[in-house]
Motif scaffolding. Structure first.
Motif, PDB file in Angstrom:
ATOM      1  N   TYR A 276       8.077   9.003  -8.265  1.00 48.15           N
ATOM      2  CA  TYR A 276       6.799   8.575  -7.935  1.00 48.15           C
ATOM      3  C   TYR A 276       6.085   9.882  -7.223  1.00 48.15           C
ATOM      4  N   THR A 277       4.829  10.177  -7.895  1.00 51.58           N
ATOM      5  CA  THR A 277       3.847  11.227  -7.471  1.00 51.58           C
ATOM      6  C   THR A 277       2.410  10.373  -7.040  1.00 51.58           C
ATOM      7  N   ARG A 278       1.704  11.110  -6.325  1.00 54.64           N
ATOM      8  CA  ARG A 278       0.240  10.619  -6.049  1.00 54.64           C
ATOM      9  C   ARG A 278       0.088   9.137  -5.669  1.00 54.64           C
ATOM     10  N   THR A 279      -0.424   8.446  -6.722  1.00 53.27           N
ATOM     11  CA  THR A 279      -0.948   6.856  -6.464  1.00 53.27           C
ATOM     12  C   THR A 279       0.265   6.054  -6.428  1.00 53.27           C
ATOM     13  N   THR A 280       0.746   5.372  -5.390  1.00 51.31           N
ATOM     14  CA  THR A 280       1.605   4.232  -5.402  1.00 51.31           C
ATOM     15  C   THR A 280       0.793   3.160  -5.036  1.00 51.31           C
ATOM     16  N   PHE A 281       1.255   1.799  -5.248  1.00 49.83           N
ATOM     17  CA  PHE A 281       0.703   0.611  -4.884  1.00 49.83           C
ATOM     18  C   PHE A 281       1.465  -0.552  -4.848  1.00 49.83           C
ATOM     19  N   GLU A 282       1.100  -1.899  -4.200  1.00 51.30           N
ATOM     20  CA  GLU A 282       1.895  -3.139  -4.390  1.00 51.30           C
ATOM     21  C   GLU A 282       0.681  -4.082  -4.187  1.00 51.30           C
ATOM     22  N   PHE A 283       0.999  -5.122  -4.985  1.00 53.33           N
ATOM     23  CA  PHE A 283       0.125  -6.189  -4.765  1.00 53.33           C
ATOM     24  C   PHE A 283       0.976  -7.368  -3.749  1.00 53.33           C
ATOM     25  N   THR A 284       0.461  -7.669  -2.744  1.00 55.80           N
ATOM     26  CA  THR A 284       1.359  -8.697  -1.940  1.00 55.80           C
ATOM     27  C   THR A 284       0.253 -10.062  -1.891  1.00 55.80           C
ATOM     28  N   HIS A 285       1.512 -10.980  -1.320  1.00 54.17           N
ATOM     29  CA  HIS A 285       0.894 -12.413  -1.418  1.00 54.17           C
ATOM     30  C   HIS A 285       1.472 -13.190  -0.217  1.00 54.17           C
ATOM     31  N   SER A 286       1.010 -13.906   0.578  1.00 54.47           N
ATOM     32  CA  SER A 286       1.706 -14.431   1.699  1.00 54.47           C
ATOM     33  C   SER A 286       2.421 -16.056   1.390  1.00 54.47           C
ATOM     34  N   VAL A 287       2.016 -16.382   0.272  1.00 51.55           N
ATOM     35  CA  VAL A 287       2.533 -17.746  -0.148  1.00 51.55           C
ATOM     36  C   VAL A 287       3.813 -17.734  -1.080  1.00 51.55           C
ATOM     37  N   GLY A 288       4.896 -18.141  -0.299  1.00 49.70           N
ATOM     38  CA  GLY A 288       5.921 -18.771  -1.516  1.00 49.70           C
ATOM     39  C   GLY A 288       6.971 -17.597  -1.494  1.00 49.70           C
ATOM     40  N   LEU A 289       6.875 -16.569  -0.620  1.00 50.65           N
ATOM     41  CA  LEU A 289       7.873 -15.363  -0.929  1.00 50.65           C
ATOM     42  C   LEU A 289       8.513 -14.836   0.404  1.00 50.65           C
ATOM     43  N   GLY A 290       8.328 -15.575   1.429  1.00 50.86           N
ATOM     44  CA  GLY A 290       8.905 -15.223   2.553  1.00 50.86           C
ATOM     45  C   GLY A 290       8.398 -13.982   3.279  1.00 50.86           C
ATOM     46  N   SER A 291       9.472 -13.234   4.016  1.00 47.16           N
ATOM     47  CA  SER A 291       9.104 -11.989   4.649  1.00 47.16           C
ATOM     48  C   SER A 291       9.079 -10.771   3.352  1.00 47.16           C
ATOM     49  N   GLN A 292       9.613 -10.993   2.359  1.00 47.55           N
ATOM     50  CA  GLN A 292       9.759 -10.120   1.240  1.00 47.55           C
ATOM     51  C   GLN A 292       8.579 -10.439   0.273  1.00 47.55           C
ATOM     52  N   ASN A 293       7.043  -9.917   0.519  1.00 44.59           N
ATOM     53  CA  ASN A 293       5.753 -10.545   0.049  1.00 44.59           C
ATOM     54  C   ASN A 293       5.378  -9.776  -1.055  1.00 44.59           C
ATOM     55  N   ALA A 294       5.994  -8.791  -1.483  1.00 42.00           N
ATOM     56  CA  ALA A 294       5.501  -7.972  -2.550  1.00 42.00           C
ATOM     57  C   ALA A 294       5.848  -8.581  -3.973  1.00 42.00           C
TER      58      ALA A 294
END
Length: 434
Positions: A276-294
């Motif tokens: 990885y270089t420069r831009t890194t990203f994640e889309f997260t969500h709070s429903v259905g995934l528990g503490s691992q929300n990515a």
């Protein structure tokens, strides 16, 4: 031999109807969105030479050091050494390997490629994580002359993902992004991170103590609650970016602002893979995934092609954990009191007596050729059983008895309204689609 039943291997599972209908809908939506952005499909092998992942992903990453399924293939001749093969734990390295092998850069064009398929990692099974798991991913890669380094490529990928999640019905997603800098920025930051970690390493959890030595960037990803105050006090990558990296990131953010895509800059988001270089990203969500929300993640990898022995070919890509995406859709539907399953089929044909089975099948064939989804019953069923079965899976039931077969006029009941009527064959298709 034991008479005990054979079950799926731990960390894997079967996907069965009607859940697979939801999977198919997700994949069909992804394909439709990708097509609008001019992406074409690539299919790479399920296993690759182990060195591909060691060189591309990084030997000190958890994926390579602990999670890969690797074995030695048999040598074809006594003089040959066995080849080390690995079930793919991710697909970016394989796509870039294919880009190099097939000389796609020689066209001078930007390559926009997507894939859908299984990956394999021997990690601890947990909610939404399996040892065989599915990913939907895409890569944008090409020679610098194709514009592959442009911040607009980063922003377009992120805007496409926002569109995809919206069209799937995922609500409340959060885009987090950061810049991990160029190939010269990152080593300077890693050196500063090592220096800052040295006096506090013994106060970290065992996993983070190991990461502090082997891959310091992964310490920033840690979810260990006891370590958070120490991690938050570590140096920030933004303080180590050169002017070009800072400008690139600001242009990405400006393009997202122009498109109306909301985001949060997260200075701890580094994604620990070596490429990885420069831009890194994640889309997260709070429903259905528990503490691992990515839900999904990705980033730019401007030097990966050179790592693998290819020409300079900057790129950016992402991978969606399809298993986790499905969990989120199901959890959202449950919270809303709705169903995540697809709609019922158009009609269930109920023959009245075994003598009508052949006519029922002929009618079903005719209706299916006109684009309807049809299930046929069996003439030995009692009428109540036919109605009960039809009500579960279809919007209409079509009764086919001797009179119906003789007159080509059918008794049709629509379950949503309870209305039952006689309909001639010429009007039947339109009635069942209504």
């Amino acid at each position: 031999m034991s008479s005990a039943s054979i079950k799926a291997v731990r960390g894997t599972r079967d996907l069965l109807p009607p859940e697979t209908e939801l999977w198919n809908r997700v994949e069909a939506t992804a394909r439709a969105v990708f097509a609008r952005y001019h992406f074409g499909e690539i299919r790479t092998p399920l296993f690759e030479d182990t060195s591909l992942f060691a060189r591309g992903v990084g030997e000190e990453t958890d994926i390579v050091s602990k999670e890969m399924y690797t074995w030695e293939d048999r040598a074809r001749a006594a003089s040959e050494k066995p080849q080390s093969l690995t079930l793919r734990p991710e697909n970016t390295a394989g796509v870039v390997r294919s880009y190099i092998e097939h000389k796609l850069g020689d066209t001078g064009n930007l390559q926009k490629l997507f894939y859908i398929g299984p990956q394999f990692r021997r990690e601890r099974p947990q909610r939404g994580r399996y040892r065989q798991f599915w990913q939907i991913g895409a890569e944008v890669i090409g020679p610098p002359s194709s514009g592959s380094e442009s911040p607009i490529r980063d922003a377009e990928v992120l805007e496409m993902l926002a569109t995809l999640l919206d069209e799937l019905g995922i609500t409340g997603w959060n885009l987090q992004l950061n810049s991990v800098g160029s190939a010269t920025d990152r080593p300077r930051y890693v050196a500063a991170l090592r220096e800052a970690l040295a006096p506090i390493k013994d106060r970290l959890c065992p996993d983070n103590q190991r990461r502090a030595e082997t891959n310091p960037l992964r310490v920033l990803d840690s979810k260990d609650e006891a370590d958070q105050d120490l991690i938050n006090a570590l140096p920030k990558i933004a303080d180590f970016l050169d002017e070009a990296s800072t400008s690139h990131f600001q242009q990405v953010l400006a393009a997202l602002d122009a498109c109306g895509v909301p985001y949060t800059v997260n200075p701890r988001l580094v994604r620990g893979l070596d490429y990885y270089t420069r831009t890194t990203f994640e889309f997260t969500h709070s429903v259905g995934l528990g503490s691992q929300n990515a839900l999904l993640g990705g980033g730019r990898y401007d030097g990966l092609s050179e790592m693998l022995g290819g020409p300079r070919a900057p790129g950016i890509g992402f991978a969606i954990g399809e298993d986790r995406l499905i969990l989120t859709l199901q959890a959202q539907a449950e919270a809303a009191g709705t169903s995540s399953a697809t709609d019922k089929i158009d009609a269930y044909i109920a023959p009245m007596g075994a003598a009508q089975n052949a006519s029922a099948l002929a009618l079903a064939r005719s209706l299916r050729r006109e684009g309807l989804s049809i299930e046929t019953g069996d003439g030995t069923f009692r009428l109540k059983k036919s109605f009960d079965t039809a009500d579960k899976i279809a919007r209409h039931i079509v009764i086919l008895g001797e009179d119906e077969a003789a007159t080509n006029t059918y008794t049709v009941k629509t379950f949503a309204t309870g209305i039952q009527s006689k309909i001639e064959r010429s009007a039947l298709t339109a009635a069942l689609l209504a």
